[in-house]
Scaffold this motif. Structure first.
Motif, PDB file in Angstrom:
ATOM      1  N   ALA A  87      49.405  30.460   0.269  1.00 52.59           N
ATOM      2  CA  ALA A  87      50.546  29.731   0.834  1.00 52.59           C
ATOM      3  C   ALA A  87      51.846  30.140   0.139  1.00 52.59           C
ATOM      4  CB  ALA A  87      50.324  28.223   0.722  1.00 52.59           C
ATOM      5  N   LEU A  88      51.799  30.277  -1.175  1.00 50.70           N
ATOM      6  CA  LEU A  88      52.985  30.695  -1.921  1.00 50.70           C
ATOM      7  C   LEU A  88      53.369  32.136  -1.578  1.00 50.70           C
ATOM      8  CD1 LEU A  88      52.008  29.090  -5.332  1.00 50.70           C
ATOM      9  CD2 LEU A  88      53.998  28.427  -3.934  1.00 50.70           C
ATOM     10  N   SER A  97      58.789  29.539 -10.411  1.00 52.29           N
ATOM     11  CA  SER A  97      60.122  28.953 -10.231  1.00 52.29           C
ATOM     12  C   SER A  97      60.183  27.956  -9.065  1.00 52.29           C
ATOM     13  CB  SER A  97      61.158  30.062 -10.004  1.00 52.29           C
ATOM     14  OG  SER A  97      60.870  30.772  -8.816  1.00 52.29           O
ATOM     15  N   TYR A  98      59.084  27.799  -8.346  1.00 52.11           N
ATOM     16  CA  TYR A  98      59.092  26.907  -7.185  1.00 52.11           C
ATOM     17  C   TYR A  98      59.206  25.463  -7.628  1.00 52.11           C
ATOM     18  CZ  TYR A  98      57.720  24.578  -2.868  1.00 52.11           C
ATOM     19  OH  TYR A  98      57.691  23.780  -1.763  1.00 52.11           O
ATOM     20  N   ASP A  99      60.127  24.756  -7.033  1.00 48.25           N
ATOM     21  CA  ASP A  99      60.312  23.327  -7.282  1.00 48.25           C
ATOM     22  C   ASP A  99      60.184  22.621  -5.933  1.00 48.25           C
ATOM     23  OD1 ASP A  99      61.196  20.725  -7.749  1.00 48.25           O
ATOM     24  OD2 ASP A  99      62.904  21.344  -8.973  1.00 48.25           O
ATOM     25  N   ARG A 100      59.156  21.841  -5.791  1.00 47.15           N
ATOM     26  CA  ARG A 100      58.901  21.167  -4.518  1.00 47.15           C
ATOM     27  C   ARG A 100      60.070  20.287  -4.106  1.00 47.15           C
ATOM     28  NH1 ARG A 100      57.508  16.570  -2.230  1.00 47.15           N
ATOM     29  NH2 ARG A 100      56.078  16.615  -0.468  1.00 47.15           N
ATOM     30  N   THR A 113      55.368  22.985   4.255  1.00 47.02           N
ATOM     31  CA  THR A 113      54.218  22.156   4.622  1.00 47.02           C
ATOM     32  C   THR A 113      52.910  22.813   4.173  1.00 47.02           C
ATOM     33  OG1 THR A 113      55.403  21.193   6.489  1.00 47.02           O
ATOM     34  CG2 THR A 113      52.987  21.091   6.557  1.00 47.02           C
ATOM     35  N   ALA A 114      52.805  24.119   4.354  1.00 46.39           N
ATOM     36  CA  ALA A 114      51.588  24.848   3.950  1.00 46.39           C
ATOM     37  C   ALA A 114      51.403  24.792   2.436  1.00 46.39           C
ATOM     38  CB  ALA A 114      51.651  26.289   4.432  1.00 46.39           C
ATOM     39  N   ILE A 115      52.475  24.965   1.694  1.00 50.69           N
ATOM     40  CA  ILE A 115      52.402  24.899   0.224  1.00 50.69           C
ATOM     41  C   ILE A 115      52.002  23.488  -0.210  1.00 50.69           C
ATOM     42  CG2 ILE A 115      53.743  24.996  -1.919  1.00 50.69           C
ATOM     43  CD1 ILE A 115      55.403  27.263  -0.530  1.00 50.69           C
ATOM     44  N   ASP A 116      52.648  22.490   0.366  1.00 56.07           N
ATOM     45  CA  ASP A 116      52.326  21.097   0.024  1.00 56.07           C
ATOM     46  C   ASP A 116      50.869  20.762   0.335  1.00 56.07           C
ATOM     47  OD1 ASP A 116      54.926  20.698  -0.833  1.00 56.07           O
ATOM     48  OD2 ASP A 116      55.535  19.519   0.932  1.00 56.07           O
TER      49      ASP A 116
END
Length: 148
Positions: A87-88, A97-100, A113-116
């Motif tokens: 997903a990422l 570095s991804y911050d939801r 949505t896919a990452i979550d």
């Protein structure tokens, strides 16, 4: 009785420091656990949401060598990690570095949505239980923790 003999043999091989290929898959698995302990220990010390992704190759290696009785649990955990990684990657997002709460401005709603969804599955009760069972099995069978 046979199971105890296998465990005793695996323990003896580990104590003697024999690290070549053996005819005992259990001993090979335990040796692989020991080979990856430092990586797992570093990941646990690092903490954070991407810690398990850093040891994903180690986990896949252990999944591939795991005894039948714990194979399903390894599949559960690695499957969830692989889904999150996909997903990422599909979103072109760097997991470090991804911050939801503050996603990149160009991240589509579908990618978010896919990452979550993948992250939610990773922390689901089933996956957490599977990881706990893995840790217990490693400690009981290999007589060492998965990480220190």
């Amino acid at each position: 009785m046979r199971g105890r003999a296998l465990l005793a043999g695996a323990g003896l091989v580990a104590l003697m420091g024999v690290h070549g290929c053996s005819s005992d898959p259990q001993a090979d698995y335990c040796h692989t656990v020991e080979d990856h302990q430092d990586d797992f220990s570093e990941a646990v010390a690092q903490g954070g949401p991407t810690a398990l992704l850093t040891v994903l190759p180690d986990m896949v290696d252990l999944r591939d060598q795991a005894p039948d009785d714990i194979q399903g649990q390894w599949q559960q955990v690695t499957g969830r990690l692989l889904a999150l990684r996909k997903a990422l990657d599909d979103a072109g997002v760097d997991p470090t570095s991804y911050d939801r709460d503050k996603p990149p401005s160009d991240l589509s709603a579908a990618d978010k949505t896919a990452i979550d969804a993948a992250a939610k599955q990773l922390v689901s009760a089933d996956t957490v239980t599977a990881f706990e069972q893995i840790q217990t099995q490693v400690r009981d069978v290999c007589h060492t923790p998965l990480y220190r």
